[in-house]
Design a protein around this motif. Sequence first.
Motif, PDB file in Angstrom:
ATOM      1  N   CYS A 133       0.809  -1.231   0.000  1.00  0.00           N
ATOM      2  CA  CYS A 133       0.000   0.000   0.000  1.00  0.00           C
ATOM      3  C   CYS A 133       0.838   1.277   0.000  1.00  0.00           C
ATOM      4  N   HIS A 134       2.009   1.216   0.618  1.00  0.00           N
ATOM      5  CA  HIS A 134       2.868   2.416   0.692  1.00  0.00           C
ATOM      6  C   HIS A 134       3.952   2.308  -0.377  1.00  0.00           C
ATOM      7  N   LYS A 135       3.760   3.054  -1.453  1.00  0.00           N
ATOM      8  CA  LYS A 135       4.629   2.907  -2.622  1.00  0.00           C
ATOM      9  C   LYS A 135       6.084   3.270  -2.331  1.00  0.00           C
ATOM     10  N   ASP A 136       6.271   4.073  -1.316  1.00  0.00           N
ATOM     11  CA  ASP A 136       7.605   4.593  -1.010  1.00  0.00           C
ATOM     12  C   ASP A 136       8.191   3.935   0.243  1.00  0.00           C
ATOM     13  N   ALA A 137       7.597   2.808   0.662  1.00  0.00           N
ATOM     14  CA  ALA A 137       7.946   2.217   1.957  1.00  0.00           C
ATOM     15  C   ALA A 137       9.426   1.841   2.073  1.00  0.00           C
ATOM     16  N   ALA A 138      10.007   1.339   1.001  1.00  0.00           N
ATOM     17  CA  ALA A 138      11.388   0.873   1.081  1.00  0.00           C
ATOM     18  C   ALA A 138      12.351   2.021   1.405  1.00  0.00           C
ATOM     19  N   ARG A 139      11.957   3.237   1.050  1.00  0.00           N
ATOM     20  CA  ARG A 139      12.788   4.400   1.380  1.00  0.00           C
ATOM     21  C   ARG A 139      12.376   5.013   2.718  1.00  0.00           C
ATOM     22  N   GLY A 140      11.384   4.398   3.346  1.00  0.00           N
ATOM     23  CA  GLY A 140      10.923   4.907   4.627  1.00  0.00           C
ATOM     24  C   GLY A 140       9.861   5.988   4.483  1.00  0.00           C
TER      25      GLY A 140
END
Length: 152
Positions: A133-140
Amino acid sequence: MKKYLFLSMAVLMAMPAFADKAPMPTDAPKSYEAECAGCHMAYPPGLLSQKNWQNIMSGLSKHFGTDASLDVKTQTEITNWLVKNAASKYKYSALAPDNRISKSTWFIKEHDEVRAEVWKRPSVKSAANCTACHKDAARGGFSANNVQVPAK
Ligand code: HEC
Ligand code: HEC
């Protein structure tokens, strides 16, 4: 005088946005991505307390139903980095039940609008699957305006 007032207001206004993000530090050891991103995303260390990370890293042979054991050198390297970058401020530093980000008080509160059925959708499967759901999760990046809940 006016200029200072404006500056401090700008800082105050920016704070809630920062509080909801846990930027991935740029100094992650290569081993973190290699060893901790195979089964799930590499979680940003700032989302859990030091104690939670220590618990996780000292229990890798029984890691949420799997064996994620490492050699001592790699384990020490990752542990030191996680502990150094663990949550220290804001809400993320409270001790999370079961060492799960997805069971922390703030997490449950932020996701109270997500219906039970949504977590079970095939493309989500688990609350721990932040990237669904959070497209930017890997970058925090977990900002509310970059959330896209998959339809199935
Ligand atoms: C062999 C697969 C595997 C490896 C390797 C692995 N994990 Fe996990 N991890 C899991 C599983 C399975 C879960 C539970 C996921 C779920 O509930 O959807 C989990 C959950 C977690 C959670 C809790 C997520 C949440 O908030 O619910 C954290 C934190 C975590 N792992 C950290 C790590 C770290 C740090 C490493 C590297 C040292 C690592 N994992 C390596 C399989 C693995
Ligand atoms: C099923 C989709 C889904 C999954 C999976 C998910 N989230 Fe969320 N998340 C949401 C929704 C929806 C919101 C609420 C956004 C809003 O306030 O409009 C949210 C809000 C948040 C917020 C607050 C954002 C803000 O700016 O208010 C954070 C932080 C967050 N999630 C972190 C995580 C983390 C970390 C994980 C994985 C451990 C995760 N989420 C897993 C859907 C999800």
